[in-house]
Structures are given as structure tokens and as C-alpha cells.
Design a protein around this motif. Sequence first.
Motif, PDB file in Angstrom:
ATOM      1  N   SER A  99       0.825  -1.202   0.000  1.00 42.46           N
ATOM      2  CA  SER A  99       0.000   0.000   0.000  1.00 42.46           C
ATOM      3  C   SER A  99       0.866   1.261   0.000  1.00 42.46           C
ATOM      4  O   SER A  99       0.397   2.329  -0.363  1.00 42.46           O
ATOM      5  N   LYS A 100       2.116   1.143   0.392  1.00 45.14           N
ATOM      6  CA  LYS A 100       3.052   2.266   0.382  1.00 45.14           C
ATOM      7  C   LYS A 100       3.821   2.341  -0.939  1.00 45.14           C
ATOM      8  O   LYS A 100       4.766   3.095  -1.060  1.00 45.14           O
ATOM      9  N   PHE A 101       3.416   1.562  -1.917  1.00 49.04           N
ATOM     10  CA  PHE A 101       4.086   1.520  -3.209  1.00 49.04           C
ATOM     11  C   PHE A 101       3.212   2.187  -4.261  1.00 49.04           C
ATOM     12  O   PHE A 101       1.985   2.111  -4.198  1.00 49.04           O
ATOM     13  N   SER A 102       3.850   2.809  -5.249  1.00 45.20           N
ATOM     14  CA  SER A 102       3.092   3.297  -6.400  1.00 45.20           C
ATOM     15  C   SER A 102       2.551   2.072  -7.136  1.00 45.20           C
ATOM     16  O   SER A 102       3.047   0.953  -6.949  1.00 45.20           O
ATOM     17  N   GLY A 103       1.560   2.278  -7.989  1.00 42.25           N
ATOM     18  CA  GLY A 103       0.967   1.156  -8.724  1.00 42.25           C
ATOM     19  C   GLY A 103       1.978   0.322  -9.480  1.00 42.25           C
ATOM     20  O   GLY A 103       2.046  -0.903  -9.300  1.00 42.25           O
ATOM     21  N   PRO A 104       2.824   0.943 -10.338  1.00 42.57           N
ATOM     22  CA  PRO A 104       3.826   0.161 -11.072  1.00 42.57           C
ATOM     23  C   PRO A 104       4.841  -0.526 -10.154  1.00 42.57           C
ATOM     24  O   PRO A 104       5.256  -1.645 -10.404  1.00 42.57           O
ATOM     25  N   ALA A 105       5.222   0.156  -9.065  1.00 42.98           N
ATOM     26  CA  ALA A 105       6.192  -0.436  -8.132  1.00 42.98           C
ATOM     27  C   ALA A 105       5.585  -1.647  -7.424  1.00 42.98           C
ATOM     28  O   ALA A 105       6.259  -2.659  -7.223  1.00 42.98           O
ATOM     29  N   ALA A 106       4.322  -1.557  -7.050  1.00 46.79           N
ATOM     30  CA  ALA A 106       3.648  -2.681  -6.385  1.00 46.79           C
ATOM     31  C   ALA A 106       3.569  -3.887  -7.308  1.00 46.79           C
ATOM     32  O   ALA A 106       3.807  -5.019  -6.885  1.00 46.79           O
ATOM     33  N   LYS A 107       3.270  -3.645  -8.581  1.00 46.40           N
ATOM     34  CA  LYS A 107       3.203  -4.745  -9.553  1.00 46.40           C
ATOM     35  C   LYS A 107       4.557  -5.428  -9.699  1.00 46.40           C
ATOM     36  O   LYS A 107       4.641  -6.651  -9.790  1.00 46.40           O
ATOM     37  N   LEU A 108       5.624  -4.645  -9.718  1.00 48.92           N
ATOM     38  CA  LEU A 108       6.971  -5.208  -9.825  1.00 48.92           C
ATOM     39  C   LEU A 108       7.360  -5.943  -8.544  1.00 48.92           C
ATOM     40  O   LEU A 108       7.891  -7.046  -8.586  1.00 48.92           O
ATOM     41  N   TRP A 109       7.086  -5.359  -7.389  1.00 49.21           N
ATOM     42  CA  TRP A 109       7.477  -5.923  -6.098  1.00 49.21           C
ATOM     43  C   TRP A 109       6.900  -7.323  -5.903  1.00 49.21           C
ATOM     44  O   TRP A 109       7.592  -8.210  -5.413  1.00 49.21           O
ATOM     45  N   VAL A 110       5.654  -7.532  -6.296  1.00 46.96           N
ATOM     46  CA  VAL A 110       5.043  -8.851  -6.083  1.00 46.96           C
ATOM     47  C   VAL A 110       5.640  -9.920  -6.988  1.00 46.96           C
ATOM     48  O   VAL A 110       5.484 -11.110  -6.713  1.00 46.96           O
ATOM     49  N   THR A 111       6.364  -9.528  -8.031  1.00 43.48           N
ATOM     50  CA  THR A 111       6.998 -10.511  -8.920  1.00 43.48           C
ATOM     51  C   THR A 111       8.384 -10.929  -8.447  1.00 43.48           C
ATOM     52  O   THR A 111       8.947 -11.879  -8.957  1.00 43.48           O
ATOM     53  N   ILE A 112       8.942 -10.219  -7.483  1.00 42.42           N
ATOM     54  CA  ILE A 112      10.292 -10.518  -6.981  1.00 42.42           C
ATOM     55  C   ILE A 112      10.202 -11.659  -5.980  1.00 42.42           C
ATOM     56  O   ILE A 112       9.383 -11.603  -5.047  1.00 42.42           O
ATOM     57  N   PRO A 113      11.020 -12.689  -6.140  1.00 48.51           N
ATOM     58  CA  PRO A 113      10.988 -13.824  -5.201  1.00 48.51           C
ATOM     59  C   PRO A 113      11.281 -13.382  -3.762  1.00 48.51           C
ATOM     60  O   PRO A 113      12.046 -12.438  -3.529  1.00 48.51           O
ATOM     61  N   SER A 114      10.672 -14.042  -2.819  1.00 44.86           N
ATOM     62  CA  SER A 114      10.780 -13.701  -1.403  1.00 44.86           C
ATOM     63  C   SER A 114      12.223 -13.643  -0.907  1.00 44.86           C
ATOM     64  O   SER A 114      12.584 -12.743  -0.152  1.00 44.86           O
ATOM     65  N   ASP A 115      13.061 -14.607  -1.330  1.00 43.26           N
ATOM     66  CA  ASP A 115      14.455 -14.607  -0.879  1.00 43.26           C
ATOM     67  C   ASP A 115      15.219 -13.406  -1.425  1.00 43.26           C
ATOM     68  O   ASP A 115      16.077 -12.837  -0.739  1.00 43.26           O
TER      69      ASP A 115
END
Length: 75
Positions: free
Chosen positions: A7-23
Motif C-alpha cells: 500500500s506504500k508503493f506506487s501502482g507500477p512499483a507494487a506490480k513489480l514488487w510482487v513478482t520478486i521472489p521472497s528470498d
Amino acid sequence: MVNESVSKFSGPAAKLWVTIPSDTKKQLLSNVWCGKCRHEVTITNFSGVIKADGLLLVGLCSECNGDVARVFEMS
């Protein structure tokens, strides 16, 4: 597990962040330079935006609560 709030991410940043593996997220968040502490720290209370082809994380140092930032370059 990485504690995150997109929720603290811009829309494009949030979309990218969820694609990054947890590790990878964990490594990014725990490998931030603090100019005040003068060593590697963990970023807390962070937000994210896309800047110049990369993900910019801005938040606070886990040790001194000073401002820190981390860029994750996307190729």
C-alpha cells in the motif's frame, strides 16, 4: 518472510514488487547502506516507486532510524 505493505508503493512499483521472489526481497531489504551508521543495515518502514528503470525503496535504518534508500536496477 518479508514484512511488506504494498500500500506504500506506487501502482507500477507494487506490480513489480510482487513478482520478486521472497528470498531476493529479503536480500534487498537487508543490504542497505546507512550513511550515519556507516555500514549495511536493514531498511524498515519503506515505500517504493519506479525511477529510471529501477525500483527505488525509501525508508528508515533499522538501527538509527535515519533515512536510507535502495535502488533495485531492472535490466
